[in-house]
Design a protein around this motif. Structure first.
Motif, PDB file in Angstrom:
ATOM      1  N   VAL A  75       8.342 -16.205   8.806  1.00  0.00           N
ATOM      2  CA  VAL A  75       8.407 -17.625   8.463  1.00  0.00           C
ATOM      3  C   VAL A  75       7.364 -18.396   9.263  1.00  0.00           C
ATOM      4  O   VAL A  75       7.206 -18.186  10.476  1.00  0.00           O
ATOM      5  N   ASP A  76       6.655 -19.276   8.579  1.00  0.00           N
ATOM      6  CA  ASP A  76       5.664 -20.134   9.209  1.00  0.00           C
ATOM      7  C   ASP A  76       6.382 -21.265   9.946  1.00  0.00           C
ATOM      8  O   ASP A  76       7.280 -21.910   9.393  1.00  0.00           O
ATOM      9  N   ARG A  77       5.987 -21.530  11.171  1.00  0.00           N
ATOM     10  CA  ARG A  77       6.595 -22.609  11.950  1.00  0.00           C
ATOM     11  C   ARG A  77       6.494 -23.949  11.222  1.00  0.00           C
ATOM     12  O   ARG A  77       7.423 -24.770  11.271  1.00  0.00           O
ATOM     13  N   LYS A  78       5.383 -24.189  10.528  1.00  0.00           N
ATOM     14  CA  LYS A  78       5.218 -25.447   9.808  1.00  0.00           C
ATOM     15  C   LYS A  78       6.296 -25.624   8.742  1.00  0.00           C
ATOM     16  O   LYS A  78       6.713 -26.738   8.438  1.00  0.00           O
ATOM     17  N   ALA A  79       6.737 -24.501   8.163  1.00  0.00           N
ATOM     18  CA  ALA A  79       7.767 -24.572   7.137  1.00  0.00           C
ATOM     19  C   ALA A  79       9.129 -24.914   7.725  1.00  0.00           C
ATOM     20  O   ALA A  79      10.014 -25.383   7.002  1.00  0.00           O
ATOM     21  N   VAL A  80       9.309 -24.687   9.010  1.00  0.00           N
ATOM     22  CA  VAL A  80      10.543 -25.083   9.681  1.00  0.00           C
ATOM     23  C   VAL A  80      10.489 -26.555  10.061  1.00  0.00           C
ATOM     24  O   VAL A  80      11.443 -27.305   9.848  1.00  0.00           O
ATOM     25  N   LYS A 181       8.402 -15.786  22.907  1.00  0.00           N
ATOM     26  CA  LYS A 181       7.046 -15.502  22.434  1.00  0.00           C
ATOM     27  C   LYS A 181       6.945 -14.094  21.858  1.00  0.00           C
ATOM     28  O   LYS A 181       6.379 -13.888  20.773  1.00  0.00           O
ATOM     29  N   ALA A 182       7.510 -13.120  22.550  1.00  0.00           N
ATOM     30  CA  ALA A 182       7.413 -11.730  22.109  1.00  0.00           C
ATOM     31  C   ALA A 182       8.161 -11.508  20.798  1.00  0.00           C
ATOM     32  O   ALA A 182       7.748 -10.680  19.974  1.00  0.00           O
ATOM     33  N   GLN A 183       9.223 -12.267  20.586  1.00  0.00           N
ATOM     34  CA  GLN A 183      10.014 -12.099  19.366  1.00  0.00           C
ATOM     35  C   GLN A 183       9.216 -12.511  18.133  1.00  0.00           C
ATOM     36  O   GLN A 183       9.352 -11.908  17.082  1.00  0.00           O
ATOM     37  N   GLY A 184       8.413 -13.566  18.252  1.00  0.00           N
ATOM     38  CA  GLY A 184       7.432 -13.882  17.228  1.00  0.00           C
ATOM     39  C   GLY A 184       7.843 -14.877  16.170  1.00  0.00           C
ATOM     40  O   GLY A 184       7.039 -15.717  15.768  1.00  0.00           O
ATOM     41  N   GLN A 185       9.068 -14.810  15.666  1.00  0.00           N
ATOM     42  CA  GLN A 185       9.506 -15.726  14.623  1.00  0.00           C
ATOM     43  C   GLN A 185       9.810 -17.116  15.209  1.00  0.00           C
ATOM     44  O   GLN A 185      10.114 -17.246  16.392  1.00  0.00           O
ATOM     45  N   PRO A 186       9.735 -18.168  14.390  1.00  0.00           N
ATOM     46  CA  PRO A 186      10.088 -19.507  14.877  1.00  0.00           C
ATOM     47  C   PRO A 186      11.537 -19.571  15.369  1.00  0.00           C
ATOM     48  O   PRO A 186      12.440 -18.988  14.758  1.00  0.00           O
ATOM     49  N   VAL A 187      11.733 -20.278  16.460  1.00  0.00           N
ATOM     50  CA  VAL A 187      13.058 -20.528  17.034  1.00  0.00           C
ATOM     51  C   VAL A 187      13.184 -22.022  17.270  1.00  0.00           C
ATOM     52  O   VAL A 187      12.326 -22.619  17.935  1.00  0.00           O
ATOM     53  N   VAL A 188      14.207 -22.635  16.712  1.00  0.00           N
ATOM     54  CA  VAL A 188      14.483 -24.041  17.007  1.00  0.00           C
ATOM     55  C   VAL A 188      15.234 -24.085  18.337  1.00  0.00           C
ATOM     56  O   VAL A 188      16.281 -23.469  18.482  1.00  0.00           O
ATOM     57  N   LEU A 189      14.670 -24.806  19.303  1.00  0.00           N
ATOM     58  CA  LEU A 189      15.244 -24.870  20.644  1.00  0.00           C
ATOM     59  C   LEU A 189      15.785 -26.274  20.895  1.00  0.00           C
ATOM     60  O   LEU A 189      15.028 -27.241  20.974  1.00  0.00           O
ATOM     61  N   ARG A 190      17.104 -26.361  20.990  1.00  0.00           N
ATOM     62  CA  ARG A 190      17.770 -27.641  21.240  1.00  0.00           C
ATOM     63  C   ARG A 190      18.213 -27.649  22.702  1.00  0.00           C
ATOM     64  O   ARG A 190      19.285 -27.180  23.051  1.00  0.00           O
ATOM     65  N   PHE A 191      17.362 -28.200  23.552  1.00  0.00           N
ATOM     66  CA  PHE A 191      17.593 -28.185  24.992  1.00  0.00           C
ATOM     67  C   PHE A 191      18.449 -29.377  25.412  1.00  0.00           C
ATOM     68  O   PHE A 191      18.155 -30.520  25.084  1.00  0.00           O
ATOM     69  N   ALA A 192      19.540 -29.079  26.158  1.00  0.00           N
ATOM     70  CA  ALA A 192      20.355 -30.109  26.812  1.00  0.00           C
ATOM     71  C   ALA A 192      20.729 -31.244  25.858  1.00  0.00           C
ATOM     72  O   ALA A 192      20.365 -32.399  26.055  1.00  0.00           O
ATOM     73  N   HIS A 193      21.478 -30.911  24.831  1.00  0.00           N
ATOM     74  CA  HIS A 193      21.866 -31.861  23.791  1.00  0.00           C
ATOM     75  C   HIS A 193      22.891 -32.877  24.318  1.00  0.00           C
ATOM     76  O   HIS A 193      23.491 -32.692  25.375  1.00  0.00           O
ATOM     77  N   THR A 231       4.056 -20.501  21.082  1.00  0.00           N
ATOM     78  CA  THR A 231       3.691 -21.412  19.995  1.00  0.00           C
ATOM     79  C   THR A 231       4.694 -21.382  18.839  1.00  0.00           C
ATOM     80  O   THR A 231       4.476 -22.040  17.824  1.00  0.00           O
ATOM     81  N   ASN A 232       5.774 -20.621  18.989  1.00  0.00           N
ATOM     82  CA  ASN A 232       6.720 -20.464  17.874  1.00  0.00           C
ATOM     83  C   ASN A 232       8.032 -21.212  18.100  1.00  0.00           C
ATOM     84  O   ASN A 232       9.026 -20.929  17.437  1.00  0.00           O
ATOM     85  N   VAL A 233       8.052 -22.179  19.024  1.00  0.00           N
ATOM     86  CA  VAL A 233       9.248 -22.990  19.257  1.00  0.00           C
ATOM     87  C   VAL A 233       9.150 -24.291  18.470  1.00  0.00           C
ATOM     88  O   VAL A 233       8.101 -24.934  18.431  1.00  0.00           O
ATOM     89  N   VAL A 234      10.259 -24.681  17.850  1.00  0.00           N
ATOM     90  CA  VAL A 234      10.431 -26.015  17.276  1.00  0.00           C
ATOM     91  C   VAL A 234      11.328 -26.778  18.240  1.00  0.00           C
ATOM     92  O   VAL A 234      12.500 -26.444  18.403  1.00  0.00           O
ATOM     93  N   TRP A 235      10.782 -27.791  18.904  1.00  0.00           N
ATOM     94  CA  TRP A 235      11.506 -28.524  19.938  1.00  0.00           C
ATOM     95  C   TRP A 235      12.369 -29.609  19.296  1.00  0.00           C
ATOM     96  O   TRP A 235      11.863 -30.510  18.639  1.00  0.00           O
ATOM     97  N   PHE A 236      13.663 -29.491  19.514  1.00  0.00           N
ATOM     98  CA  PHE A 236      14.646 -30.339  18.841  1.00  0.00           C
ATOM     99  C   PHE A 236      15.384 -31.187  19.885  1.00  0.00           C
ATOM    100  O   PHE A 236      16.158 -30.672  20.686  1.00  0.00           O
ATOM    101  N   TRP A 237      15.120 -32.492  19.837  1.00  0.00           N
ATOM    102  CA  TRP A 237      15.755 -33.459  20.749  1.00  0.00           C
ATOM    103  C   TRP A 237      16.972 -34.063  20.044  1.00  0.00           C
ATOM    104  O   TRP A 237      16.826 -34.635  18.962  1.00  0.00           O
ATOM    105  N   CYS A 238      18.160 -33.932  20.674  1.00  0.00           N
ATOM    106  CA  CYS A 238      19.383 -34.231  19.935  1.00  0.00           C
ATOM    107  C   CYS A 238      20.396 -35.001  20.792  1.00  0.00           C
ATOM    108  O   CYS A 238      21.298 -34.402  21.392  1.00  0.00           O
ATOM    109  N   PRO A 239      20.294 -36.327  20.859  1.00  0.00           N
ATOM    110  CA  PRO A 239      21.329 -37.122  21.536  1.00  0.00           C
ATOM    111  C   PRO A 239      22.620 -37.155  20.725  1.00  0.00           C
ATOM    112  O   PRO A 239      22.656 -36.781  19.554  1.00  0.00           O
ATOM    113  N   ASP A 240      23.689 -37.611  21.373  1.00  0.00           N
ATOM    114  CA  ASP A 240      24.944 -37.804  20.669  1.00  0.00           C
ATOM    115  C   ASP A 240      24.879 -39.096  19.860  1.00  0.00           C
ATOM    116  O   ASP A 240      24.094 -40.003  20.169  1.00  0.00           O
TER     117      ASP A 240
END
Length: 371
Positions: A75-80, A181-193, A231-240
């Motif tokens: 999956v292309d990161r842009k598509a995510v 990075k080694a895994q390669g596919q895009p991962v959405v990372l929701r840090f400290a929601h 380069t395969n992280v989608v950074w997701f900022w998620c307040p309540d």
């Protein structure tokens, strides 16, 4: 607004097409109703004891497995970041999990294209979980929580935001970044929601956290990943969702260069409509940034408004095209839920969900970027 207490190799599946599954759903419902297996009425049924993770309202509709040997799509990161259609996400107790995903797909009439799960900072990155999500035909949404867990144990000064920024956890962060990075596919990372609330250790006022500490910690984590060449992280900022006690999320925003998605967690414990639950926070988010919006967690408490709220959620989604997806919190009290949040607790709520989902223009798998 929910006040939650913190708590302590499948083959790929083909997407179920709407006309067939809706027809089967109607026929199955009529059949079981005639036989007397589905009780009429209350939306507070809550499911039966011993019924497994989800009540089996329509057991005959379980989707057939795809042929073995199907390759996992890259999956292309842009598509995510900018999908060509609405992302349907789910969080289940053991997710990403084949059986739970099949049950959700059978009840919803569509297979989820996002699988959300939770990782604490005393847990390492697990590439097998990411691979399992992709084998199920879904992008992994990893909610990454800087603490060691523990029910209501928010006093964990070892995870204070200033310690993160100072580099005290850089060894762990580096290992995690290298694994992603080694895994390669895009991962959405929701840090400290839900950072603008007060029930997690990374909240302002907890563990000595001060104004500005959250933004500094986010940027430190982001920059470490960048320096590791991830380069395969989608950074997701998620307040309540904005409510009586949640702070204005604007003061916690890390900046446009540090975020790909913005979003919120929004539950109804009595709202008559999804608009009442979501609109104020949507307005706050769009005032902060022009970014894709994803609803990180959502559901509605069992009660008289559950069916109408569920139906209205999909009406609201259609009228807010900046929202690129949502994740339904398919948990009950025995799991992570304060209430039984599953849409499968009654025939009425299940029908409202599947009918509403069928009105959406959903993203196909593998994901494609919006043109």
């Amino acid at each position: 607004m929910v006040r939650r207490s913190p708590f302590g190799r499948p083959v790929p599946q083909l997407r179920i097409r709407r006309p067939r599954i809706l027809l089967l759903t109607v026929l199955a419902l009529a059949l079981v109703s005639a036989l007397g297996f589905v009780a009429a009425g209350s939306d507070d049924s809550g499911g039966g004891a011993g019924a497994g993770p989800f009540p089996s309202l329509f057991p005959s509709l379980a989707p057939r497995p795809a042929p073995t040997g199907t390759a996992v799509a890259q999956v292309d990161r842009k598509a995510v970041v900018h999908p060509d259609g609405l992302l349907f996400g789910v969080s289940t107790p053991k997710g990403p999990n084949q059986a739970e995903t099949d049950e959700v797909a059978a009840a919803a009439g569509e297979r989820p294209t996002v699988q959300e799960y939770f990782v604490k900072w005393n847990e390492e990155f697990d590439p097998d979980t990411v691979e399992r999500s992709y084998e199920l035909g879904a992008v992994p949404l990893l909610t990454w929580e800087p603490w060691a867990g523990g029910d209501q144990n928010v006093d964990q000064p070892q995870y204070a935001l200033r310690r993160i920024t100072s580099g005290a956890h850089d060894g762990y962060l580096t290992r995690f970044a290298q694994g992603v990075k080694a895994q390669g596919q895009p991962v959405v990372l929701r840090f400290a929601h839900e950072m603008n609330a007060d029930w997690y250790p990374w909240a302002q006022g907890r563990n000595g956290n001060r104004a500005g500490d959250y933004v500094a910690a986010w940027r430190h984590v982001h920059d470490l990943f960048r320096d590791e060449g991830v380069t395969n992280v989608v950074w997701f900022w998620c307040p309540d969702a904005v409510g009586d006690s949640e702070a204005d999320p604007a003061g916690y925003y890390p900046g446009h260069d540090y975020v790909d998605w913005i979003g919120t967690d929004a539950y109804s414990t009595g709202d008559e409509s999804a608009e009442r639950t979501l609109q104020a926070t949507y307005d706050a988010l769009t005032a902060i940034a022009d970014k894709p919006i994803f609803i990180g967690e959502t559901s509605v408490k069992p009660g008289e408004h559950r069916t109408d709220w569920t139906s209205e959620l999909f009406v609201w989604l259609r009228s807010h095209p900046k929202v690129i997806g949502f994740c339904w919190f398919q948990h009950n009290k025995e799991g992570r839920g304060r209430y039984d949040w599953r849409f499968t607790t009654s025939a009425d709520s299940q029908r409202a969900f599947s009918t509403g989902l069928a009105t959406q223009r959903l993203a196909d798998w593998p994901l494609r970027a919006a043109s």
